[in-house]
Design an enzyme around this catalytic site. Structure first.
Site, short mmCIF file in Angstrom:
data_model
loop_
_atom_site.label_atom_id
_atom_site.label_comp_id
_atom_site.label_asym_id
_atom_site.label_seq_id
_atom_site.Cartn_x
_atom_site.Cartn_y
_atom_site.Cartn_z
CE LYS A 21 -59.81 -38.02 0.73
NZ LYS A 21 -59.34 -37.40 1.98
CB SER A 22 -60.06 -43.39 5.41
OG SER A 22 -60.80 -42.21 5.44
NE ARG A 121 -59.11 -29.27 7.14
CZ ARG A 121 -59.37 -30.49 6.70
NH1 ARG A 121 -58.77 -30.94 5.62
NH2 ARG A 121 -60.21 -31.27 7.34
CB SER A 164 -61.53 -35.90 15.01
OG SER A 164 -60.45 -36.00 14.09
CD GLN A 166 -58.55 -35.98 9.33
OE1 GLN A 166 -58.39 -34.90 9.87
NE2 GLN A 166 -58.81 -36.11 8.05
CG ASP A 316 -65.53 -36.98 4.55
OD1 ASP A 316 -65.41 -35.91 5.17
OD2 ASP A 316 -64.67 -37.88 4.59
CE LYS A 343 -64.89 -32.97 8.21
NZ LYS A 343 -64.00 -33.93 8.86
NE ARG A 347 -65.89 -30.68 2.33
CZ ARG A 347 -65.22 -31.80 2.49
NH1 ARG A 347 -65.65 -32.72 3.32
NH2 ARG A 347 -64.11 -32.03 1.79
NE ARG A 391 -64.91 -35.78 1.09
CZ ARG A 391 -64.38 -36.92 0.65
NH1 ARG A 391 -64.85 -37.49 -0.44
NH2 ARG A 391 -63.38 -37.49 1.29
#
Ligand code: S3P
Length: 435
Positions: A21-22, A121, A164, A166, A316, A343, A347, A391
């Site tokens: 995915k990344s 988020r 992070s 991202q 993750d 997330k 989670r 997830r």
């Protein structure tokens, strides 16, 4: 949608794991601002990735899909055009953080929106460094929706405190449009797919290790040269099947072409620590990414202690590792899981809540999670609460394959964000999920 998960008698065979995915997100973003045509194979066809594709289509990029390939006809660094409507990124945090960086440096204005989960988020973590570069971003209390008025940005030296990838990637993408050298110092090592891909596209990017931190230097305003990308399969998706094989007797599965980038492989290390029967074969380096095959057999698992340093290399995978730990012969403690709270859902809390309902003793102590399967009590409910988190849904679907109690996984349609064929892949190996 509801998935019902029942006990199974082992899983066997070759599991087809979807593209990473990344890397899929990055392949679209980087190809879209390249001068030339890029062909991408094994891209993840999930709703998160489709949201990134749609964003670039809206900004004038020609993208063609066939069954095997996605072709992106990039027109260069300054070729994106103002979208005619708001860009909707659905559930995808990666699309959001990376695109905020890229969009802050364009010469047009854009509005970004997302679904309920994405709109809760935190985006301050990416907005703040960009504002230091001169970005003009209006937000709803550092959350989506955002209005971004693209501008010529200036370079910064930024010490990234939080772990992070991202945020790191969002700043690096913005820096591609800035002439002078941007420096990102990452306090914690996180996945480095952006650095690897930008380098292979000829960007002016260098990573140096200095005073124990990674320093990432980007000099922008250089056109990227096209490349074809073969995306490896996603270890984060493979992890669900790996645990299904580990905890269920009579299991033996093989997965090929899996991404084993050392900034992402904490999960394999954790399974090894727990005494799992996992073998890595045929490791090779393809354009900077490490790829290999994984073979897993049913195993007697021990509990383990994982430090906060490993958390960045497998953030993750904690929901599914928590399931593995629930069938180990001793307690586990996973440290430093604060990032799990922000997330797609909280989670950390949902792992605790659902494990407890499945009759597994667990406790959150600060940012650490204790799971003690030796201290079993009776299951309270067989309904799994997912808060629309893919997830959590997949992890507890695997829990149900072993628990001896049918589990109903609520809101399981969100699995489509990362692993749309999850149910059919598990069932093709002998799984017992019904939708
Ligand atoms: C990702 C980075 C991680 C991870 C997410 C994908 C990426 O998020 O949890 O699923 O592709 O860069 P953070 O950057 O918030 O840690």
């Amino acid at each position: 949608m509801l998935i019902s998960s029942k006990v199974l008698n082992g899983i066997n065979g070759i599991a087809k794991i979807p593209g990473d995915k990344s890397i899929s997100h990055r392949s679209i973003i980087i190809s879209s601002i390249t001068k030339g045509t890029c062909k991408i194979t094994n891209i993840l066809r999930s709703s998160d990735v489709m949201n990134t594709i749609n964003a670039f289509k809206l900004m004038g990029v020609q993208i063609e899909k066939t069954k095997e390939t996605i072709t992106i006809y990039g027109k260069g660094l300054n070729s994106l055009t103002k979208p005619k409507k708001k860009i909707n990124l659905g559930n995808s945090g990666t699309s959001a953080r990376l695109l905020i960086g890229l969009l802050a440096a364009q010469n047009f204005e854009v509005d970004l929106i997302g679904d309920n989960s994405l709109s809760k988020r935190p985006m301050g973590r990416i907005i703040n460094p960009l504002v230091k570069m001169g970005a003009d971003i209006l937000s709803n209390n550092e959350k989506l929706p955002l209005n971004i008025k693209g501008k010529q940005l200036t370079n910064i030296k930024y010490f990234l405190e939080i772990p992070s990838a991202q945020v790191k990637s969002g700043i690096a993408l913005a820096a591609l449009f800035v002439k002078n050298k941007t420096e990102i110092i990452e306090k914690h090592i996180t996945r480095n797919h952006t650095e690897i891909m930008l380098k292979s596209f000829g960007a002016n990017i260098e990573v140096k290790k200095k005073d124990k931190y990674n320093h990432i230097y980007v000099r922008g305003q250089k056109e990227l040269s096209p490349k074809n990308i073969k995306i490896p399969s996603d270890l984060s998706s493979a992890a669900f099947l790996i645990v299904a094989a580990l905890i269920n007797n009579n299991s033996h599965i093989i997965m090929t072409n899996i991404n084993l980038n050392p900034t992402r492989d904490g999960f394999v290390k954790a399974v090894n620590l727990m005494g799992g029967n996992i073998i890595i074969k045929n490791k090779k380096n393809i354009n900077g990414e490490i790829i290999g095959d994984i073979e897993v057999k049913s195993s007697e698992l021990n509990g383990c202690k994982l430090s906060k340093d490993i958390a960045k290399l497998m953030i993750d995978e904690y929901p599914i590792l928590a399931v593995a730990a629930s069938f180990a012969n001793s307690p586990s403690i996973f440290e430093g899981l604060g990032e799990l709270r922000i997330k797609e859902s909280d989670r950390l809390e949902l792992i605790r809540y659902n494990l407890e309902n499945c009759g597994i003793f667990c406790k959150i102590i600060g940012d650490d999670l204790l799971i003690d399967p030796t201290n079993n009590f009776s299951p309270i409910k067989n309904n799994i609460k997912t808060d629309c988190d893919h997830r959590i849904a997949m992890a507890f679907a695997i829990m149900g394959t072993k628990l001896g109690l049918n589990l109903n996984i609520n809101d399981s349609e969100y699995i489509k964000t990362s692993f749309p064929d999850f149910v059919s892949v598990l069932n093709s190996l002998g799984g017992n999920l019904t939708e």
